[in-house]
Write a protein that holds these residues in place. Structure first.
Motif, PDB file in Angstrom:
ATOM      1  N   GLY A  84       0.804  -1.096  -0.101  1.00  0.00           N
ATOM      2  CA  GLY A  84       0.111  -0.007   0.019  1.00  0.00           C
ATOM      3  C   GLY A  84       0.818   1.449  -0.010  1.00  0.00           C
ATOM      4  O   GLY A  84       0.309   2.428  -0.388  1.00  0.00           O
ATOM      5  N   GLU A  85       1.995   1.108   0.404  1.00  0.00           N
ATOM      6  CA  GLU A  85       3.042   2.440   0.379  1.00  0.00           C
ATOM      7  C   GLU A  85       3.492   2.638  -1.013  1.00  0.00           C
ATOM      8  O   GLU A  85       4.074   3.654  -1.280  1.00  0.00           O
ATOM      9  CB  GLU A  85       4.228   2.040   1.354  1.00  0.00           C
ATOM     10  N   ASN A  86       3.362   1.759  -2.037  1.00  0.00           N
ATOM     11  CA  ASN A  86       3.364   1.974  -3.245  1.00  0.00           C
ATOM     12  C   ASN A  86       5.039   2.421  -3.491  1.00  0.00           C
ATOM     13  O   ASN A  86       5.274   3.435  -4.249  1.00  0.00           O
ATOM     14  CB  ASN A  86       2.487   3.081  -3.929  1.00  0.00           C
ATOM     15  N   ASP A  87       5.908   1.701  -2.966  1.00  0.00           N
ATOM     16  CA  ASP A  87       7.410   2.320  -3.201  1.00  0.00           C
ATOM     17  C   ASP A  87       7.999   1.632  -4.463  1.00  0.00           C
ATOM     18  O   ASP A  87       7.006   0.767  -5.237  1.00  0.00           O
ATOM     19  CB  ASP A  87       8.238   1.759  -1.984  1.00  0.00           C
ATOM     20  N   GLU A  94      12.813  -4.956   0.001  1.00  0.00           N
ATOM     21  CA  GLU A  94      13.855  -4.625   1.069  1.00  0.00           C
ATOM     22  C   GLU A  94      12.644  -4.697   2.291  1.00  0.00           C
ATOM     23  O   GLU A  94      13.050  -5.399   3.474  1.00  0.00           O
ATOM     24  CB  GLU A  94      14.378  -3.679   1.043  1.00  0.00           C
ATOM     25  N   LYS A  95      11.622  -4.173   2.174  1.00  0.00           N
ATOM     26  CA  LYS A  95      10.593  -3.960   3.241  1.00  0.00           C
ATOM     27  C   LYS A  95      10.142  -5.502   3.545  1.00  0.00           C
ATOM     28  O   LYS A  95       9.696  -5.672   4.794  1.00  0.00           O
ATOM     29  CB  LYS A  95       9.691  -3.130   3.069  1.00  0.00           C
ATOM     30  N   ILE A  96       9.648  -6.298   2.399  1.00  0.00           N
ATOM     31  CA  ILE A  96       9.452  -7.540   2.747  1.00  0.00           C
ATOM     32  C   ILE A  96      10.179  -8.451   3.449  1.00  0.00           C
ATOM     33  O   ILE A  96      10.057  -9.297   4.352  1.00  0.00           O
ATOM     34  CB  ILE A  96       8.825  -8.224   1.418  1.00  0.00           C
ATOM     35  N   ILE A  97      11.558  -8.417   3.045  1.00  0.00           N
ATOM     36  CA  ILE A  97      12.672  -9.076   3.756  1.00  0.00           C
ATOM     37  C   ILE A  97      12.767  -8.618   5.249  1.00  0.00           C
ATOM     38  O   ILE A  97      12.874  -9.561   6.352  1.00  0.00           O
ATOM     39  CB  ILE A  97      14.091  -8.628   3.111  1.00  0.00           C
ATOM     40  N   ARG A  98      12.618  -7.306   5.321  1.00  0.00           N
ATOM     41  CA  ARG A  98      12.700  -6.861   6.912  1.00  0.00           C
ATOM     42  C   ARG A  98      11.499  -7.310   7.667  1.00  0.00           C
ATOM     43  O   ARG A  98      11.746  -7.549   8.886  1.00  0.00           O
ATOM     44  CB  ARG A  98      12.918  -5.371   6.850  1.00  0.00           C
ATOM     45  N   ALA A  99      10.431  -7.178   6.876  1.00  0.00           N
ATOM     46  CA  ALA A  99       9.135  -7.946   7.814  1.00  0.00           C
ATOM     47  C   ALA A  99       9.493  -9.319   7.865  1.00  0.00           C
ATOM     48  O   ALA A  99       8.902  -9.869   9.054  1.00  0.00           O
ATOM     49  CB  ALA A  99       7.750  -7.834   6.632  1.00  0.00           C
TER      50      ALA A  99
END
Length: 215
Positions: A84-87, A94-99
């Motif tokens: 949803g943040e549409n990056d 990267e955000k998925i990996i960190r999550a």
């Protein structure tokens, strides 16, 4: 709290008691898998009678499917927030990996459960359960890759369906490497005893690997 596969009587008890039952069932299924999990032990862990379990759920499979659906909902919620943040594509990766790194520690038993259910001998049940989780990511990753191709971030000569499959395999193995004893030891065998101590380094190296394949 939306609970699937539960009878109306389950919704009438307090949320605290609901959570105790959920946690007890998750721990049992994650540790022993569907086939070997024991309803008596779940009831004992939750501090209720076996009879109460069967008031709340028709059978063992209903309880198991409810836990799996709850796991899928948790995954959807985390991914939806990131998407949803549409990056830019690699920022989202990267955000998925960190999550994964974060939630594999917070919800360790959810990932253990996923590992156990993919190892079940009952194909129909395995696909019914694993499919509900896999379906969350299959279309999502493919659509993200298509958008990245259109924006010129990702190579246009790759097939989004295959690369979505490859990407998901990386993420699934990463989840298991943080939560399942066998995969933890396997990771340490390659990287060293401190393999899981430096999340930032792992994330950086995995991003580089993915960029090498996609760009």
């Amino acid at each position: 709290m939306i609970i699937q596969n539960a009878n109306d009587t389950f919704h009438k008890i307090s949320e605290e008691k609901q959570q105790m039952i959920l946690d007890a069932a998750l721990n049992e299924f994650a540790q022993y898998g569907y086939s070997e999990a024991n309803i008596n032990k779940i009831a004992e862990r939750a501090g209720i009678s076996v009879g109460s379990i069967y008031k709340y759920f028709n059978d063992k499979q209903s309880l198991y499917l409810m836990i799996v659906n709850h796991s899928a909902d948790t995954l959807k919620e985390v991914l939806s927030q990131i998407i949803g943040e549409n990056d830019e594509f690699y920022t989202m990766v990267e955000k998925i990996i960190r999550a994964i790194q974060k939630y594999s520690k917070i919800y360790e038993n959810l990932f253990k459960l996923y590992n156990e259910m993919t190892a079940e001998n009952n194909f129909e049940l395995t696909w019914k359960t694993a499919g509900s989780v896999e379906g969350v990511t299959a279309d999502l990753y493919s659509s993200l890759i298509v958008k990245a191709q259109e924006s010129g971030v990702v190579r246009k000569d790759l097939d989004p369906r295959y690369y979505a499959f490859f990407l998901d395999n990386l993420f699934v193995l990463l989840q298991f490497s943080y939560s399942c004893d066998y995969y933890k030891e396997r990771f340490k065998m390659f990287v060293g005893e401190d393999a899981l101590q430096d999340d930032a380094l792992l994330c950086k190296q995995l991003i580089q690997f993915i960029k090498g394949a996609f760009s």
